[in-house]
Motif scaffolding. Structure first.
Motif, PDB file in Angstrom:
ATOM      1  N   LEU A   8       0.841  -1.196   0.000  1.00 44.55           N
ATOM      2  CA  LEU A   8       0.000   0.000   0.000  1.00 44.55           C
ATOM      3  C   LEU A   8       0.878   1.249   0.000  1.00 44.55           C
ATOM      4  N   ASP A   9       1.958   1.207   0.758  1.00 48.48           N
ATOM      5  CA  ASP A   9       2.913   2.319   0.821  1.00 48.48           C
ATOM      6  C   ASP A   9       4.093   1.946  -0.064  1.00 48.48           C
ATOM      7  N   ARG A  10       4.283   2.691  -1.128  1.00 47.32           N
ATOM      8  CA  ARG A  10       5.351   2.357  -2.074  1.00 47.32           C
ATOM      9  C   ARG A  10       6.736   2.711  -1.557  1.00 47.32           C
ATOM     10  N   SER A  11       6.828   3.442  -0.448  1.00 48.15           N
ATOM     11  CA  SER A  11       8.133   3.860   0.062  1.00 48.15           C
ATOM     12  C   SER A  11       8.773   2.838   1.003  1.00 48.15           C
ATOM     13  N   LEU A  29      -3.445  -1.394  11.979  1.00 46.56           N
ATOM     14  CA  LEU A  29      -3.288  -2.186  10.757  1.00 46.56           C
ATOM     15  C   LEU A  29      -4.423  -1.763   9.837  1.00 46.56           C
ATOM     16  N   LEU A  30      -4.079  -1.157   8.721  1.00 44.57           N
ATOM     17  CA  LEU A  30      -5.059  -0.796   7.701  1.00 44.57           C
ATOM     18  C   LEU A  30      -4.874  -1.775   6.552  1.00 44.57           C
ATOM     19  N   ILE A  76     -13.342  -3.965   0.604  1.00 50.93           N
ATOM     20  CA  ILE A  76     -13.450  -4.150   2.060  1.00 50.93           C
ATOM     21  C   ILE A  76     -12.237  -3.536   2.725  1.00 50.93           C
ATOM     22  N   VAL A  77     -12.466  -2.911   3.881  1.00 49.13           N
ATOM     23  CA  VAL A  77     -11.373  -2.334   4.667  1.00 49.13           C
ATOM     24  C   VAL A  77     -11.415  -2.925   6.065  1.00 49.13           C
ATOM     25  N   ASN A  78     -10.274  -3.424   6.497  1.00 52.49           N
ATOM     26  CA  ASN A  78     -10.110  -3.905   7.863  1.00 52.49           C
ATOM     27  C   ASN A  78      -9.251  -2.887   8.607  1.00 52.49           C
ATOM     28  N   GLU A 109      -7.182  -9.658  -3.180  1.00 46.01           N
ATOM     29  CA  GLU A 109      -6.037  -8.759  -3.060  1.00 46.01           C
ATOM     30  C   GLU A 109      -6.041  -8.084  -1.701  1.00 46.01           C
ATOM     31  N   PHE A 110      -4.878  -8.115  -1.049  1.00 44.73           N
ATOM     32  CA  PHE A 110      -4.690  -7.470   0.245  1.00 44.73           C
ATOM     33  C   PHE A 110      -3.634  -6.381   0.098  1.00 44.73           C
ATOM     34  N   ARG A 111      -3.975  -5.168   0.502  1.00 43.15           N
ATOM     35  CA  ARG A 111      -3.029  -4.046   0.522  1.00 43.15           C
ATOM     36  C   ARG A 111      -2.986  -3.551   1.958  1.00 43.15           C
ATOM     37  N   ALA A 112      -1.876  -3.823   2.644  1.00 48.93           N
ATOM     38  CA  ALA A 112      -1.801  -3.523   4.076  1.00 48.93           C
ATOM     39  C   ALA A 112      -0.703  -2.522   4.387  1.00 48.93           C
ATOM     40  N   CYS A 113      -0.905  -1.851   5.527  1.00 50.57           N
ATOM     41  CA  CYS A 113       0.058  -0.871   5.994  1.00 50.57           C
ATOM     42  C   CYS A 113      -0.128  -0.745   7.512  1.00 50.57           C
ATOM     43  N   VAL A 114       0.949  -0.402   8.208  1.00 48.45           N
ATOM     44  CA  VAL A 114       0.897  -0.187   9.656  1.00 48.45           C
ATOM     45  C   VAL A 114       1.044   1.314   9.889  1.00 48.45           C
TER      46      VAL A 114
END
Length: 127
Positions: A8-11, A29-30, A76-78, A109-114
Motif C-alpha cells: 500500500l505504501d510504495r516507500s 493495521l489498515l 473491504i477495509v479492515n 487482493e490485500f493491501r496492508a500498511c501499519v
C-alpha cells in the motif's frame, strides 16, 4: 491462484513496518481488500472471521472493525488497533494464522500498511 499481497505504501514494505525496532505503538493495521469478480463474499467473511477470532486472542490486540463498500461490497477495509507493531508482527507470522489465510478466495487482493497517529496542533491528538 492464492490471495495476492500488494504494498500500500510504495516507500517501504509491510514487513519493514512490522519490524521497526524498538517497537512503536499503539498502531493501526489498515488492510484494504478487493475480492475478485465472482468471488463468494460469504466464503471470504467466514475465513476473515476465523482470522479475526485467532488475532483477537493474541497479545497486543485491542480492536478490529471490518467495513464494506456500499453496493456490491467487494471492496473491504479492515481497521485493527494493536498495542504495538511487534505484537502485530508476532500474531501475523504464526503458522496457525497463515494456514487460515490459505482459505481466502483465490485472487483476493490485500493491501496492508501499519500506521501510527500524527499530532497536528488544533486538529489531531497525538500519541
Amino acid at each position: 491462484m492464492a490471495p495476492i499481497h500488494i504494498p500500500l505504501d510504495r516507500s517501504t514494505t509491510f514487513d519493514a513496518m512490522l519490524s521497526v525496532s524498538p517497537a512503536v505503538g499503539p498502531v493501526v493495521l489498515l488492510n484494504i481488500i478487493s475480492l475478485p469478480p465472482g468471488a463468494d463474499k460469504e466464503s471470504f467473511l467466514k475465513t476473515w472471521t476465523r482470522t479475526a477470532d485467532f488475532l483477537k486472542i493474541s497479545p497486543g490486540h485491542i480492536s478490529t472493525q471490518l467495513h464494506s463498500a456500499i453496493g456490491d461490497g467487494n471492496f473491504i477495509v479492515n481497521y485493527a488497533v494493536w498495542e504495538n507493531n511487534e505484537d502485530l508482527k508476532n500474531a501475523l507470522y504464526k503458522p496457525e494464522f497463515r494456514k487460515i489465510c490459505e482459505d481466502f478466495p483465490d485472487g483476493t487482493e490485500f493491501r496492508a500498511c501499519v500506521l501510527q497517529k500524527e499530532a497536528i496542533p488544533r486538529v489531531c491528538a497525538g500519541l
